[in-house]
Design a protein around this motif. Structure first.
Motif, PDB file in Angstrom:
ATOM      1  N   GLU A 120      11.649  -1.473   8.984  1.00  0.00           N
ATOM      2  CA  GLU A 120      11.684  -0.023   8.783  1.00  0.00           C
ATOM      3  C   GLU A 120      10.766   0.624   9.823  1.00  0.00           C
ATOM      4  OE1 GLU A 120      12.472   0.365   4.025  1.00  0.00           O
ATOM      5  OE2 GLU A 120      10.487  -0.357   4.601  1.00  0.00           O
ATOM      6  N   PRO A 121      11.240   0.765  11.054  1.00  0.00           N
ATOM      7  CA  PRO A 121      10.369   1.159  12.169  1.00  0.00           C
ATOM      8  C   PRO A 121       9.799   2.566  12.086  1.00  0.00           C
ATOM      9  CG  PRO A 121      12.677   1.108  12.853  1.00  0.00           C
ATOM     10  CD  PRO A 121      12.619   0.487  11.494  1.00  0.00           C
ATOM     11  N   PHE A 122      10.430   3.462  11.323  1.00  0.00           N
ATOM     12  CA  PHE A 122       9.958   4.843  11.273  1.00  0.00           C
ATOM     13  C   PHE A 122       9.200   5.167   9.985  1.00  0.00           C
ATOM     14  CE2 PHE A 122      14.146   4.809  13.481  1.00  0.00           C
ATOM     15  CZ  PHE A 122      13.671   5.012  14.772  1.00  0.00           C
ATOM     16  N   ALA A 123       9.049   4.180   9.108  1.00  0.00           N
ATOM     17  CA  ALA A 123       8.560   4.465   7.761  1.00  0.00           C
ATOM     18  C   ALA A 123       7.053   4.293   7.631  1.00  0.00           C
ATOM     19  CB  ALA A 123       9.270   3.556   6.757  1.00  0.00           C
ATOM     20  N   THR A 124       6.504   5.043   6.692  1.00  0.00           N
ATOM     21  CA  THR A 124       5.117   4.875   6.258  1.00  0.00           C
ATOM     22  C   THR A 124       5.134   4.706   4.749  1.00  0.00           C
ATOM     23  OG1 THR A 124       4.850   7.277   6.082  1.00  0.00           O
ATOM     24  CG2 THR A 124       4.134   6.237   8.142  1.00  0.00           C
ATOM     25  N   LEU A 125       4.201   3.900   4.253  1.00  0.00           N
ATOM     26  CA  LEU A 125       4.185   3.587   2.823  1.00  0.00           C
ATOM     27  C   LEU A 125       3.664   4.774   2.022  1.00  0.00           C
ATOM     28  CD1 LEU A 125       4.708   1.408   0.708  1.00  0.00           C
ATOM     29  CD2 LEU A 125       2.343   0.668   0.978  1.00  0.00           C
ATOM     30  N   LYS A 126       4.485   5.203   1.059  1.00  0.00           N
ATOM     31  CA  LYS A 126       4.095   6.294   0.176  1.00  0.00           C
ATOM     32  C   LYS A 126       4.291   5.861  -1.271  1.00  0.00           C
ATOM     33  CE  LYS A 126       5.481   9.946   3.419  1.00  0.00           C
ATOM     34  NZ  LYS A 126       6.365  11.120   3.626  1.00  0.00           N
ATOM     35  N   GLN A 127       3.490   6.436  -2.139  1.00  0.00           N
ATOM     36  CA  GLN A 127       3.602   6.120  -3.559  1.00  0.00           C
ATOM     37  C   GLN A 127       4.756   6.908  -4.159  1.00  0.00           C
ATOM     38  OE1 GLN A 127       1.340   3.950  -4.876  1.00  0.00           O
ATOM     39  NE2 GLN A 127       2.272   3.870  -6.884  1.00  0.00           N
ATOM     40  N   TYR A 128       5.727   6.190  -4.723  1.00  0.00           N
ATOM     41  CA  TYR A 128       6.813   6.877  -5.406  1.00  0.00           C
ATOM     42  C   TYR A 128       6.294   7.474  -6.712  1.00  0.00           C
ATOM     43  CZ  TYR A 128      10.192   4.655  -2.282  1.00  0.00           C
ATOM     44  OH  TYR A 128      10.907   4.247  -1.198  1.00  0.00           O
ATOM     45  N   ALA A 129       6.914   8.551  -7.142  1.00  0.00           N
ATOM     46  CA  ALA A 129       6.513   9.190  -8.395  1.00  0.00           C
ATOM     47  C   ALA A 129       7.733   9.354  -9.276  1.00  0.00           C
ATOM     48  CB  ALA A 129       5.866  10.544  -8.131  1.00  0.00           C
ATOM     49  N   VAL A 130       7.747   8.654 -10.396  1.00  0.00           N
ATOM     50  CA  VAL A 130       8.831   8.777 -11.368  1.00  0.00           C
ATOM     51  C   VAL A 130       8.447   9.852 -12.376  1.00  0.00           C
ATOM     52  CG1 VAL A 130      10.099   7.598 -13.193  1.00  0.00           C
ATOM     53  CG2 VAL A 130       9.560   6.405 -11.080  1.00  0.00           C
ATOM     54  N   ASN A 131       9.398  10.721 -12.707  1.00  0.00           N
ATOM     55  CA  ASN A 131       9.122  11.755 -13.700  1.00  0.00           C
ATOM     56  C   ASN A 131       8.901  11.134 -15.070  1.00  0.00           C
ATOM     57  OD1 ASN A 131       9.417  13.863 -11.856  1.00  0.00           O
ATOM     58  ND2 ASN A 131      11.637  13.946 -12.146  1.00  0.00           N
ATOM     59  N   ASN A 132       7.753  11.447 -15.652  1.00  0.00           N
ATOM     60  CA  ASN A 132       7.420  10.999 -17.008  1.00  0.00           C
ATOM     61  C   ASN A 132       7.567   9.491 -17.215  1.00  0.00           C
ATOM     62  OD1 ASN A 132       6.999  13.721 -17.823  1.00  0.00           O
ATOM     63  ND2 ASN A 132       9.197  13.966 -18.136  1.00  0.00           N
ATOM     64  N   PRO A 133       6.865   8.662 -16.424  1.00  0.00           N
ATOM     65  CA  PRO A 133       6.917   7.218 -16.690  1.00  0.00           C
ATOM     66  C   PRO A 133       6.330   6.913 -18.061  1.00  0.00           C
ATOM     67  CG  PRO A 133       5.134   7.734 -15.173  1.00  0.00           C
ATOM     68  CD  PRO A 133       5.915   8.995 -15.347  1.00  0.00           C
ATOM     69  N   ARG A 134       6.909   5.955 -18.745  1.00  0.00           N
ATOM     70  CA  ARG A 134       6.512   5.675 -20.123  1.00  0.00           C
ATOM     71  C   ARG A 134       6.002   4.249 -20.267  1.00  0.00           C
ATOM     72  NH1 ARG A 134      11.442   8.769 -23.374  1.00  0.00           N
ATOM     73  NH2 ARG A 134      10.762  10.846 -22.739  1.00  0.00           N
ATOM     74  N   THR A 135       5.359   4.018 -21.371  1.00  0.00           N
ATOM     75  CA  THR A 135       4.968   2.651 -21.683  1.00  0.00           C
ATOM     76  C   THR A 135       6.205   1.872 -22.085  1.00  0.00           C
ATOM     77  OG1 THR A 135       2.759   3.324 -22.409  1.00  0.00           O
ATOM     78  CG2 THR A 135       3.567   1.186 -23.165  1.00  0.00           C
ATOM     79  N   ILE A 136       6.375   0.713 -21.475  1.00  0.00           N
ATOM     80  CA  ILE A 136       7.492  -0.161 -21.820  1.00  0.00           C
ATOM     81  C   ILE A 136       6.975  -1.223 -22.781  1.00  0.00           C
ATOM     82  CG2 ILE A 136       9.156  -1.842 -20.941  1.00  0.00           C
ATOM     83  CD1 ILE A 136       9.229  -0.273 -18.345  1.00  0.00           C
ATOM     84  N   HIS A 137       7.508  -1.225 -23.977  1.00  0.00           N
ATOM     85  CA  HIS A 137       7.118  -2.210 -24.986  1.00  0.00           C
ATOM     86  C   HIS A 137       8.148  -3.337 -24.961  1.00  0.00           C
ATOM     87  CE1 HIS A 137       3.926   0.202 -26.922  1.00  0.00           C
ATOM     88  NE2 HIS A 137       4.665   1.225 -26.526  1.00  0.00           N
ATOM     89  N   GLN A 138       7.710  -4.488 -24.533  1.00  0.00           N
ATOM     90  CA  GLN A 138       8.582  -5.653 -24.432  1.00  0.00           C
ATOM     91  C   GLN A 138       8.393  -6.526 -25.672  1.00  0.00           C
ATOM     92  OE1 GLN A 138       7.477  -8.558 -21.512  1.00  0.00           O
ATOM     93  NE2 GLN A 138       9.585  -9.228 -21.153  1.00  0.00           N
ATOM     94  N   ILE A 139       9.425  -6.623 -26.496  1.00  0.00           N
ATOM     95  CA  ILE A 139       9.375  -7.403 -27.741  1.00  0.00           C
ATOM     96  C   ILE A 139       9.884  -8.805 -27.414  1.00  0.00           C
ATOM     97  CG2 ILE A 139       9.997  -7.477 -30.166  1.00  0.00           C
ATOM     98  CD1 ILE A 139       8.565  -4.892 -29.331  1.00  0.00           C
TER      99      ILE A 139
END
Length: 259
Positions: free
Chosen positions: A79-98
């Motif tokens: 990815e020659p033109f890219a810079t690392l950025k933090q993605y932001a997901v709207n309203n990320p939630r706690t994932i409860h894995q049973i």
């Protein structure tokens, strides 16, 4: 734009194969999908030798963890033109894995996820003592109150009398959940959510909705919404998650609670 420029460069490069707008999936459920502007095979042996190049012209870099994962799968990502950025997901939630396969443990884990601490083996009066001092009661495996209402969870053991008594409790204002031996994670969750009126249906959900990202993740479970839940909502699932799935979820702001 950068993509047009890169397309011209690759066309003039004399490669064995250049495929534009390439996409691929890893896994079924959870399913990780990755998209690349170009897939390049330098020679007829590239596929056999796992020497395939993926190239993106975007300005936002793929997370390092995903790049390493692709490398192990035989793909080199550039990815020659890219810079690392933090993605932001709207309203990320706690994932409860049973993770438990035992019905009793699943019930406790689901209740804990929706912030409920039940009383165990609670004695409930079906009929109060009459003039002769005779009363009738049942033992509820779990009893709790939520939103001003009373809830009972019990297992059907084949006794029709006991079953009838719990149905009588319903006429007295109790919300009764009767579990059967064959009920699995999905069925148990649906029964509890129906009674507690927590919104959320079982489906395969898109967890990483971000138009600028070149990857996405789908996973089956219950995406729950309720003002009484932590953060206003949680995600319930019983699926196993590979390391890369966990890392990408964490990268996008989710927290994972394994029970």
């Amino acid at each position: 734009g950068t993509k047009t420029f890169m397309s011209s460069m690759l066309e003039a490069g004399g490669f064995y194969s250049v495929e534009e707008n390439f996409s691929m999936d890893f896994g079924v459920d959870p399913k990780l999908s990755f998209r690349a502007d170009f897939k390049i095979e330098k020679s007829p042996e590239s596929l056999i030798n796992q020497d395939i190049v993926l190239m993106n012209s975007g300005l936002t870099a793929t997370p390092p963890a995903l790049g390493e994962f692709l490398k192990k799968e035989g793909f080199s990502l550039y990815e020659p033109f890219a810079t690392l950025k933090q993605y932001a997901v709207n309203n990320p939630r706690t994932i409860h894995q049973i993770t438990s396969k035992k019905q009793d443990d699943m019930v406790d884990a689901i209740l804990k996820a929706i912030s409920v601490s039940p009383d165990r083996d609670r004695r409930l009066d079906v009929f109060a003592a009459d003039n002769n001092g005779i009363s009738l009661a049942v033992k509820a495996e779990r009893y709790f109150e939520r939103g001003g209402q009373r809830f009972v969870i019990t297992s059907f053991n084949g006794d029709p009398v006991n079953y009838t008594l719990f149905r009588i409790l319903e006429t007295k204002g109790y919300n009764v959940v009767i579990l059967e031996a064959q009920d699995d994670f999905r069925k148990i969750s649906e029964k509890i959510l129906y009674r507690t009126k927590i919104k959320g249906a079982f489906a395969k959900h898109d967890l990483l909705l971000n138009s600028s990202a070149n990857y996405s993740l789908q996973m089956s479970g219950f995406n729950l919404e309720d003002v009484d839940l932590p953060g206003g909502g949680i995600f319930l699932t019983n699926l196993e998650m590979d390391r890369i799935i966990r890392e990408l979820l964490t990268e996008n702001g989710y927290s994972i609670d394994t029970k």
